[in-house]
Design a protein around this motif. Structure first.
Motif, mmCIF file in Angstrom:
data_model
loop_
_atom_site.group_PDB
_atom_site.id
_atom_site.type_symbol
_atom_site.label_atom_id
_atom_site.label_comp_id
_atom_site.label_asym_id
_atom_site.label_seq_id
_atom_site.Cartn_x
_atom_site.Cartn_y
_atom_site.Cartn_z
ATOM 1 N N GLN A 10 0.597 -1.030 -0.174
ATOM 2 C CA GLN A 10 0.300 -0.001 0.501
ATOM 3 C C GLN A 10 1.164 1.136 0.187
ATOM 4 O OE1 GLN A 10 -3.098 0.401 2.989
ATOM 5 N NE2 GLN A 10 -3.564 2.206 3.261
ATOM 6 N N GLU A 11 2.046 1.048 0.868
ATOM 7 C CA GLU A 11 2.592 2.797 1.356
ATOM 8 C C GLU A 11 3.631 2.921 -0.035
ATOM 9 O OE1 GLU A 11 2.119 4.787 3.755
ATOM 10 O OE2 GLU A 11 0.385 3.938 4.221
ATOM 11 N N THR A 12 4.147 1.655 -0.899
ATOM 12 C CA THR A 12 4.457 1.967 -2.171
ATOM 13 C C THR A 12 4.295 1.732 -3.155
ATOM 14 O OG1 THR A 12 5.450 -0.289 -2.488
ATOM 15 C CG2 THR A 12 6.985 0.597 -1.013
ATOM 16 N N GLY A 13 3.322 1.583 -3.179
ATOM 17 C CA GLY A 13 2.516 1.481 -4.265
ATOM 18 C C GLY A 13 2.505 0.115 -5.695
ATOM 19 N N CYS A 14 3.786 -0.802 -5.177
ATOM 20 C CA CYS A 14 3.796 -1.527 -5.848
ATOM 21 C C CYS A 14 3.914 -3.560 -5.735
ATOM 22 C CB CYS A 14 6.146 -2.106 -5.490
ATOM 23 S SG CYS A 14 6.846 -0.809 -6.203
ATOM 24 N N ASN A 15 4.113 -4.117 -6.385
ATOM 25 C CA ASN A 15 3.853 -5.680 -6.483
ATOM 26 C C ASN A 15 4.514 -6.242 -5.527
ATOM 27 O OD1 ASN A 15 2.199 -4.593 -8.931
ATOM 28 N ND2 ASN A 15 4.236 -5.903 -9.944
ATOM 29 N N VAL A 16 3.947 -6.730 -4.215
ATOM 30 C CA VAL A 16 5.059 -8.069 -3.594
ATOM 31 C C VAL A 16 4.817 -8.664 -3.195
ATOM 32 C CG1 VAL A 16 5.161 -7.575 -0.943
ATOM 33 C CG2 VAL A 16 5.286 -5.324 -1.936
ATOM 34 N N LEU A 17 6.149 -9.481 -4.096
ATOM 35 C CA LEU A 17 5.990 -11.242 -3.298
ATOM 36 C C LEU A 17 6.533 -11.139 -2.352
ATOM 37 C CD1 LEU A 17 5.408 -13.573 -4.712
ATOM 38 C CD2 LEU A 17 8.000 -13.969 -5.048
ATOM 39 N N ALA A 18 6.084 -12.046 -0.975
ATOM 40 C CA ALA A 18 7.039 -12.637 -0.179
ATOM 41 C C ALA A 18 7.124 -13.814 0.234
ATOM 42 C CB ALA A 18 5.588 -11.790 1.095
ATOM 43 N N TYR A 19 7.772 -14.603 0.497
ATOM 44 C CA TYR A 19 7.679 -15.690 0.529
ATOM 45 C C TYR A 19 8.453 -16.727 1.812
ATOM 46 C CZ TYR A 19 12.615 -15.240 0.456
ATOM 47 O OH TYR A 19 13.865 -14.841 0.207
ATOM 48 N N ASP A 20 8.055 -17.688 2.180
ATOM 49 C CA ASP A 20 8.800 -18.497 3.272
ATOM 50 C C ASP A 20 9.596 -18.949 3.226
ATOM 51 O OD1 ASP A 20 7.933 -18.114 6.045
ATOM 52 O OD2 ASP A 20 6.393 -19.163 6.008
ATOM 53 N N TYR A 21 11.190 -19.379 4.112
ATOM 54 C CA TYR A 21 11.327 -20.386 3.477
ATOM 55 C C TYR A 21 11.336 -21.813 3.885
ATOM 56 C CZ TYR A 21 13.919 -16.102 4.896
ATOM 57 O OH TYR A 21 13.528 -14.304 4.978
ATOM 58 N N VAL A 22 11.015 -22.858 3.115
ATOM 59 C CA VAL A 22 12.043 -24.162 3.607
ATOM 60 C C VAL A 22 11.848 -24.386 4.833
ATOM 61 C CG1 VAL A 22 12.913 -26.532 3.333
ATOM 62 C CG2 VAL A 22 12.937 -25.547 1.361
ATOM 63 N N GLY A 23 11.011 -25.143 5.808
ATOM 64 C CA GLY A 23 11.326 -25.623 7.074
ATOM 65 C C GLY A 23 10.469 -24.327 7.980
ATOM 66 N N TYR A 24 9.781 -23.207 7.520
ATOM 67 C CA TYR A 24 8.788 -22.140 8.243
ATOM 68 C C TYR A 24 7.492 -22.929 7.465
ATOM 69 C CZ TYR A 24 12.221 -19.691 9.556
ATOM 70 O OH TYR A 24 13.642 -19.001 10.502
ATOM 71 N N SER A 25 6.595 -22.410 7.867
ATOM 72 C CA SER A 25 4.802 -21.857 8.104
ATOM 73 C C SER A 25 4.581 -23.773 7.950
ATOM 74 C CB SER A 25 4.656 -21.004 7.620
ATOM 75 O OG SER A 25 5.490 -21.302 6.557
ATOM 76 N N ILE A 26 4.058 -23.415 6.514
ATOM 77 C CA ILE A 26 3.014 -24.729 5.529
ATOM 78 C C ILE A 26 4.308 -25.462 5.324
ATOM 79 C CG2 ILE A 26 1.871 -26.015 4.633
ATOM 80 C CD1 ILE A 26 1.045 -23.810 6.020
ATOM 81 N N SER A 27 5.556 -25.239 4.691
ATOM 82 C CA SER A 27 6.287 -26.456 4.709
ATOM 83 C C SER A 27 7.515 -26.862 6.153
ATOM 84 C CB SER A 27 8.336 -25.626 4.120
ATOM 85 O OG SER A 27 9.147 -26.739 4.292
#
Length: 237
Positions: A116-133
């Protein structure tokens, strides 16, 4: 409830992120310089570097897994990791790597704010071994796993999402400065590199500069070797 548990995890993440990035000037550095043994430095670096939040799957079912912009990425070893791609149809896209004691489910408000603040697209990802992984594939985090994860994110952007490499801004926070710097060093055509509370290296942050040199082979995310070795617009916050 789960909301309280999530807030506690986030508070712990912030505390551990601060500790991880400042230990070099505190007690661990003093112990190293006094000649105390650092024989267990390798396991200690990994243990402190990757304290993945221990939230259960219900937490993600109520947040991350309900996101309409949730996508799954596949690493070069076939590992499945979640990512969120906020597409604002902007010219520029931020590729965001989170800190060490947080995960994608915990930083959703942050990446929404960033978009919202930058007006940019954002791709955020998780590392192997975190959350669902961690929960579904029983993976464990590692430096190599983080590199495979950000490579999968880069591939998604440049192939599936058809984003030009020179329109991708790479951002890394805390331990996320490791994969971010590594990626930027290999993809100098990117739009730039932004490091937030970055580490010099894993061992340097925890045990001090001397330990990083003495136990070079055990060190992780040696950013000091990479950050000045290429031509790309860079900033540190």
């Amino acid at each position: 409830g789960r909301g309280i548990a999530a807030r506690e995890e986030r508070r712990r993440a912030e505390q551990e992120g601060i500790i991880f990035t400042t230990l070099a000037s505190h007690t661990h550095h003093n112990r190293t310089t006094r000649g105390h043994s650092t024989r267990g430095m390798g396991p200690a670096v990994s243990a402190l570097a990757f304290p993945a939040p221990g939230l259960d799957e219900d937490f993600y079912l109520e947040g991350l897994l309900k996101r309409p912009d949730l996508v799954y990425l596949t690493t070069s070893r076939g590992e499945k990791i979640p990512a969120v791609y906020i597409n604002r149809e902007s010219q520029y896209t931020i590729l965001y790597s989170h800190g060490n004691a947080e995960d994608l489910g915990l930083i959703l408000p942050d990446i929404d704010w960033l978009a919202q603040e930058t007006g940019c697209n954002v791709l955020a990802y998780d590392y192997v071994g975190y959350s669902i992984s961690r929960l579904r594939e029983r993976r464990s985090p590692s430096e190599a796993g983080c590199i495979r994860s950000i490579d999968a994110a880069w591939t998604y952007l440049t192939t599936t999402a058809s984003v030009s490499a020179n329109n991708i801004v790479i951002i890394g926070r805390s331990i996320g400065s490791g994969p971010a710097t590594d990626l930027a060093s290999r993809h100098t055509e990117s739009a730039g590199l932004v490091l937030i509370s970055p580490i010099t290296s894993g061992a340097w942050a925890i045990f001090g500069r001397g330990a990083s040199r003495a136990f070079y082979a055990l060190d992780i995310f040696r950013n000091y070797e990479k950050v000045g070795g290429y031509v790309v617009t860079a900033a540190m916050v």
